[in-house]
Design a protein around this motif. Structure first.
Motif, PDB file in Angstrom:
ATOM      1  N   LYS A 550       0.906  -1.214   0.008  1.00  0.00           N
ATOM      2  CA  LYS A 550      -0.060  -0.168   0.157  1.00  0.00           C
ATOM      3  C   LYS A 550       0.933   1.409  -0.085  1.00  0.00           C
ATOM      4  O   LYS A 550       1.850   1.435   0.643  1.00  0.00           O
ATOM      5  N   LEU A 551       0.689   2.326  -0.810  1.00  0.00           N
ATOM      6  CA  LEU A 551       1.227   3.321  -0.946  1.00  0.00           C
ATOM      7  C   LEU A 551       1.081   4.541   0.138  1.00  0.00           C
ATOM      8  O   LEU A 551       0.127   4.432   0.923  1.00  0.00           O
ATOM      9  N   PRO A 552       1.979   5.041   0.635  1.00  0.00           N
ATOM     10  CA  PRO A 552       1.843   6.009   1.678  1.00  0.00           C
ATOM     11  C   PRO A 552       0.659   7.092   1.179  1.00  0.00           C
ATOM     12  O   PRO A 552       0.480   7.257  -0.009  1.00  0.00           O
ATOM     13  N   GLU A 553       0.337   7.667   2.293  1.00  0.00           N
ATOM     14  CA  GLU A 553      -0.974   8.544   2.077  1.00  0.00           C
ATOM     15  C   GLU A 553      -0.824   9.698   1.358  1.00  0.00           C
ATOM     16  O   GLU A 553      -1.302  10.375   0.563  1.00  0.00           O
ATOM     17  N   LYS A 554       0.545  10.391   1.539  1.00  0.00           N
ATOM     18  CA  LYS A 554       1.080  11.563   1.063  1.00  0.00           C
ATOM     19  C   LYS A 554       1.995  11.085  -0.364  1.00  0.00           C
ATOM     20  O   LYS A 554       3.255  10.419   0.141  1.00  0.00           O
ATOM     21  N   LEU A 555       1.588  11.522  -1.401  1.00  0.00           N
ATOM     22  CA  LEU A 555       2.430  11.416  -2.708  1.00  0.00           C
ATOM     23  C   LEU A 555       3.206  12.450  -3.515  1.00  0.00           C
ATOM     24  O   LEU A 555       4.033  12.601  -4.225  1.00  0.00           O
ATOM     25  N   ILE A 556       2.015  13.815  -3.113  1.00  0.00           N
ATOM     26  CA  ILE A 556       2.444  14.890  -3.720  1.00  0.00           C
ATOM     27  C   ILE A 556       2.793  15.932  -2.440  1.00  0.00           C
ATOM     28  O   ILE A 556       2.274  16.165  -1.669  1.00  0.00           O
ATOM     29  N   TYR A 557       4.049  16.759  -2.926  1.00  0.00           N
ATOM     30  CA  TYR A 557       4.685  17.530  -1.894  1.00  0.00           C
ATOM     31  C   TYR A 557       4.721  19.197  -2.368  1.00  0.00           C
ATOM     32  O   TYR A 557       5.186  19.132  -3.541  1.00  0.00           O
ATOM     33  N   GLN A 558       4.766  19.995  -1.632  1.00  0.00           N
ATOM     34  CA  GLN A 558       4.963  21.230  -2.124  1.00  0.00           C
ATOM     35  C   GLN A 558       6.561  21.381  -1.694  1.00  0.00           C
ATOM     36  O   GLN A 558       7.077  20.638  -0.772  1.00  0.00           O
ATOM     37  N   ILE A 559       7.132  22.677  -2.028  1.00  0.00           N
ATOM     38  CA  ILE A 559       8.674  22.606  -1.850  1.00  0.00           C
ATOM     39  C   ILE A 559       8.593  22.907  -0.343  1.00  0.00           C
ATOM     40  O   ILE A 559       7.939  23.549   0.422  1.00  0.00           O
ATOM     41  N   GLY A 560       9.682  22.066  -0.042  1.00  0.00           N
ATOM     42  CA  GLY A 560      10.163  22.269   1.610  1.00  0.00           C
ATOM     43  C   GLY A 560       9.669  21.111   2.352  1.00  0.00           C
ATOM     44  O   GLY A 560      10.096  21.005   3.637  1.00  0.00           O
ATOM     45  N   GLU A 561       8.529  20.597   1.946  1.00  0.00           N
ATOM     46  CA  GLU A 561       7.838  19.470   2.885  1.00  0.00           C
ATOM     47  C   GLU A 561       8.592  18.298   2.795  1.00  0.00           C
ATOM     48  O   GLU A 561       9.421  17.719   2.182  1.00  0.00           O
ATOM     49  N   GLU A 562       8.848  17.709   4.127  1.00  0.00           N
ATOM     50  CA  GLU A 562       9.537  16.740   4.430  1.00  0.00           C
ATOM     51  C   GLU A 562       8.809  15.114   3.949  1.00  0.00           C
ATOM     52  O   GLU A 562       7.592  15.366   3.936  1.00  0.00           O
ATOM     53  N   LEU A 563       9.711  14.211   3.661  1.00  0.00           N
ATOM     54  CA  LEU A 563       9.164  12.941   3.073  1.00  0.00           C
ATOM     55  C   LEU A 563       8.220  12.232   4.369  1.00  0.00           C
ATOM     56  O   LEU A 563       8.624  12.374   5.460  1.00  0.00           O
ATOM     57  N   ASP A 564       7.181  11.873   4.044  1.00  0.00           N
ATOM     58  CA  ASP A 564       6.284  11.178   5.002  1.00  0.00           C
ATOM     59  C   ASP A 564       5.630   9.676   4.569  1.00  0.00           C
ATOM     60  O   ASP A 564       5.020   9.856   3.522  1.00  0.00           O
ATOM     61  N   LEU A 565       6.121   8.701   5.223  1.00  0.00           N
ATOM     62  CA  LEU A 565       5.643   7.459   4.764  1.00  0.00           C
ATOM     63  C   LEU A 565       4.447   6.863   5.546  1.00  0.00           C
ATOM     64  O   LEU A 565       4.112   5.719   5.370  1.00  0.00           O
ATOM     65  N   THR A 566       3.695   7.726   6.357  1.00  0.00           N
ATOM     66  CA  THR A 566       2.559   7.109   6.890  1.00  0.00           C
ATOM     67  C   THR A 566       1.245   6.631   6.144  1.00  0.00           C
ATOM     68  O   THR A 566       1.419   7.151   4.904  1.00  0.00           O
ATOM     69  N   GLY A 567       1.044   5.586   6.304  1.00  0.00           N
ATOM     70  CA  GLY A 567       0.137   4.531   5.726  1.00  0.00           C
ATOM     71  C   GLY A 567       0.600   3.814   4.822  1.00  0.00           C
ATOM     72  O   GLY A 567       0.141   2.781   4.173  1.00  0.00           O
ATOM     73  N   GLY A 568       2.081   3.650   4.570  1.00  0.00           N
ATOM     74  CA  GLY A 568       2.547   2.838   3.616  1.00  0.00           C
ATOM     75  C   GLY A 568       2.937   1.719   4.178  1.00  0.00           C
ATOM     76  O   GLY A 568       3.336   1.461   5.132  1.00  0.00           O
ATOM     77  N   THR A 569       2.526   0.474   3.390  1.00  0.00           N
ATOM     78  CA  THR A 569       2.720  -0.935   3.831  1.00  0.00           C
ATOM     79  C   THR A 569       3.590  -1.916   2.877  1.00  0.00           C
ATOM     80  O   THR A 569       3.438  -1.469   1.754  1.00  0.00           O
ATOM     81  N   VAL A 570       4.215  -2.711   3.425  1.00  0.00           N
ATOM     82  CA  VAL A 570       5.002  -3.671   2.511  1.00  0.00           C
ATOM     83  C   VAL A 570       4.544  -5.062   2.946  1.00  0.00           C
ATOM     84  O   VAL A 570       4.159  -5.430   4.061  1.00  0.00           O
ATOM     85  N   TYR A 571       5.124  -6.007   1.835  1.00  0.00           N
ATOM     86  CA  TYR A 571       4.641  -7.286   2.072  1.00  0.00           C
ATOM     87  C   TYR A 571       6.026  -8.156   1.937  1.00  0.00           C
ATOM     88  O   TYR A 571       6.635  -7.926   0.591  1.00  0.00           O
ATOM     89  N   GLY A 572       6.499  -8.781   2.659  1.00  0.00           N
ATOM     90  CA  GLY A 572       7.632  -9.596   2.443  1.00  0.00           C
ATOM     91  C   GLY A 572       7.674 -11.003   2.878  1.00  0.00           C
ATOM     92  O   GLY A 572       7.075 -11.313   3.836  1.00  0.00           O
TER      93      GLY A 572
END
Length: 697
Positions: A550-572
């Protein structure tokens, strides 16, 4: 990475307990001291061929002619293709930073993925004329490599092959046809490039952040190489693409908010992926009837597409369905349509709610990800005129039954991956290959028939097909890789077939079409003990299956915003050969894993790859999966860089125009103030902003 290490520590302990009846290990087998001692001495020679021991490597020290100093030389000799590796899995990785020179002998045909990645001291390399391909990341971050002679035999330079390297000048050979995305990205000192006439494709960001591209952009707003429009990011207002351009490459105008109108001439036949993505002020596009190929997201987030969607949720250009994300229920694609473009019904986390799709006779291709994540889609027909279906075309869709005609020669990788509702899948005689993971995770699939025409089935093709009762092979000579069927799945085939060989190798039940009795549990598992001479290269190899769930909730960023992986999940999950056991960590938050966001720059608009990394060094497995995020520049009129145009922008700009001495100008962004593009910042811009807010314009 700390959380991943906790995962691996727990899993290791669990595996050791679970395997106590199967094997006896040294007490310190997974201790830190054991691992350090095992890898303390970096290997100085070995094999590195893609198909066995036909290529060898050796690191030697030689004195530099005329000097007292010594240099470390990596010599690679043999014939054929080098192996492709993942990062840190290259056999000479422990010596990578100490390599000064690489010498590759005639007869070797490719440079493997990551072969010299991060060889920061590498200053010179000799490539033979037998080399035809340089694979991804091969010379990435070779910061001391300032020049290289690329042989005339090279036809493809793969993605990120030379990114972040120290190249200053490069002559690309005649015969080169393809430069893939990011190939020379961030080669800061790359000032001069000589292009061959044979070049027909240049990928996204192939030359971004190079001195060469900056110089080209300063000369003109359109950067054209041969007949390829590579970059138009500096354009504003009306853009007229000159006649003679045959293709507009991927992301050429990405996030170019300044353009309002585009005229595409008759000479253009191809519009790449994301060409006009995020050009929010682009309202009018004149597209030639000669355009026959349109990539995914080419017009996404433009005013032009919004207007088209309002007219009809099924957007069609030149007999190509380019967007159906606004469709719902039953969708009938009209006669005469020849292509469904990549991502047409599912793009950037936005999927249609189509329940049934009717495709017309005459349709030729279904693009990659065309219906991916369309969970409401239960039924669709594939006409026998279709010749290609792209990877991930129905990934995680709700498809329940599917028939693929024999006109489709290759079933691409991950086409039906995680179609949890798929109960029946039939493929016609004529299909030649089933690529890796094609039906991975189709948990409700109960039976499958492989027709006589199939010559190859790739790894993991039926992994996690838990309810697959039997798979029948009418092909006698099909190359069957580790398709990863369940132990309970019966293999049916001819007595003299590769299907029987596969069943024997992996201990599956086999039933012969010739009337032989059923053979069960052909291969017994031999317990591994401390004294067992176990060679994983002759039995089976460790591997990992790892993907973004599942992709993180935030995929589009304004200038200066920090990377946010909230909501992202992986299967391994994976298999560790020396112990003969599976490990599976199921679903976990993306934040539990190592993240490579080294290319992410929140100060520069663009599309950035974020790599999620699964490392399990004690199992000798390493896998990555990648997703993209976008950094957008403020729109014209957004003078306070808030991400929206509102009354605050009008007030701030009016104070600037009035030269208010009490104004804190730190929040004022001059480059976004000239909203009417008259090269002046004045009261007229304030008026235009107010009209835009009031939706008068």
């Amino acid at each position: 990475m700390k959380k991943l290490q906790q995962h691996t520590a727990i899993l290791t302990a669990g595996i050791l307990l679970a395997s106590s009846s199967l094997a006896t290990f040294p007490e310190n087998v997974f201790s830190t001291e054991y691992l350090i001692s095992a890898f303390a001495q970096a290997p100085m020679s070995g094999i590195c061929g893609a198909e066995g021991d036909h290529i060898t490597w050796e690191i030697v020290q030689e004195t530099v002619s005329g000097h007292d100093t010594k240099q470390n030389i990596l010599k690679i000799t043999g014939e054929g293709a080098m192996n492709d590796w993942s990062y840190s899995a290259v056999p000479w990785t422990d010596s990578m930073e100490n390599i000064d020179y690489v010498e590759i002998s005639e007869g070797i045909t490719s440079i493997g993925s990551y072969a010299f990645c991060s060889a920061t001291n590498l200053k010179k390399i000799t490539l033979p004329e037998s080399i035809t391909r340089i694979e991804s990341f091969a010379f990435e971050r070779c910061s001391s490599l300032t020049s290289i002679k690329i042989p005339d035999s090279i036809t493809i330079i793969s993605g990120s092959a030379f990114s972040h390297s120290g190249l200053k000048e490069i002559v690309l050979p005649e015969g080169l046809t393809t430069i893939e995305g990011y190939a020379f990205e961030n080669c800061m000192n790359l000032e001069k490039i000589t292009f061959p006439k044979s070049l027909t494709h240049i990928g996204h960001n192939a030359f971004s952040n190079t001195m060469w591209l900056t110089a080209q952009q300063n000369e003109g707003s359109l950067v054209i190489i041969n007949d390829i429009l590579y970059d138009g990011s500096n354009c504003k207002g009306e853009v007229v693409i000159p006649d003679g351009v045959r293709s507009i490459q991927d992301s050429a105008f990405l996030l170019c908010n300044g353009i309002t109108d585009v005229t595409i001439p008759d000479s253009v036949v191809t519009i790449g992926s994301d060409v006009f993505y995020g050009c929010t002020n682009l309202e009018n596009i004149s597209i030639s009837k000669n355009v026959s190929d349109i990539g995914s997201g080419a017009f996404y987030h433009t005013a032009w597409l919004t207007k088209k969607q309002a007219e009809n949720p099924l957007v069609i250009v030149n007999e190509i369905v380019i967007d159906g994300t606004g469709c719902s229920g039953v969708v009938v694609i009209p006669e005469g349509i020849t292509k469904v473009a990549p991502h047409a019904f599912s793009i950037y986390n936005n999927s249609s709610s189509v329940t049934k799709g009717t495709l017309p006779e005459g349709l030729v291709s279904i693009g990659a990800d065309a219906f991916s994540c369309c969970t409401s889609l239960k039924e669709i027909n594939i006409p026998d005129t279709v010749t290609s279906i792209g990877s991930y075309a129905f990934f995680e869709s709700g498809i329940e039954k599917i028939t693929i005609p024999g006109s489709v020669e290759i079933i691409e990788y991950n086409v039906f991956r995680d179609c949890f509702s798929l109960t029946e899948a039939a493929i016609g005689n004529g299909v030649k290959e089933i690529e890796p993971s094609a039906f991975y995770g189709c948990t409700d699939l109960t039976e499958f028939v492989v027709p006589e025409s199939v010559t190859r089935i790739g790894n993991m093709a039926f992994a996690h097909c838990n309810d697959l009762e039997h798979i029948t092979f009418y092909s006698r000579d099909c190359e069957i890789e580790d398709i990863n069927i369940e132990k309970s799945t019966k293999v049916i085939g001819y007595a003299d077939s590769t299907a029987k060989d596969y069943a024997q190798q992996f201990g599956a039940h086999f039933e012969s079409l010739d009337g032989e009795t059923i053979v069960t549990s052909v291969t017994e598992t031999t317990p591994v003990t401390e004294d067992t001479d176990y060679d994983s290269t002759t039995n089976c190899e460790s591997y990992a299956s790892f993907y973004i769930e599942k992709l993180p909730e935030k995929l589009i960023y304004q200038i200066g915003e920090e990377l946010d992986l909230t909501g992202g999940t992986v299967y391994g999950g994976g298999f560790y050969a020396p112990m003969g056991l599976f490990w599976d960590i199921f679903s976990a938050p993306m934040t539990d894993y190592e993240i490579d966001a080294s290319d992410f720059n929140n100060q520069v608009p663009g599309v950035y790859d974020i790599h999620v990394i699964c490392k399990a060094p004690e199992w000798e497995v390493y896998e990555t999966d990648t997703f993209q995020v976008i950094v957008v520049s403020p729109s014209m009129g957004d003078v306070d860089n808030s991400g929206i145009i509102d009354i605050s922008d009008a007030i701030l700009l009016s104070r600037v125009v009035a030269e208010d001495s009490s104004l804190d100008r730190s929040n004022y962004h001059h480059e976004y103030a000239d909203i009417n593009y008259d090269n002046l910042v004045n009261a007229a811009d304030v008026t235009t902003i107010l009209k835009k807010i009031a939706k008068l314009i």
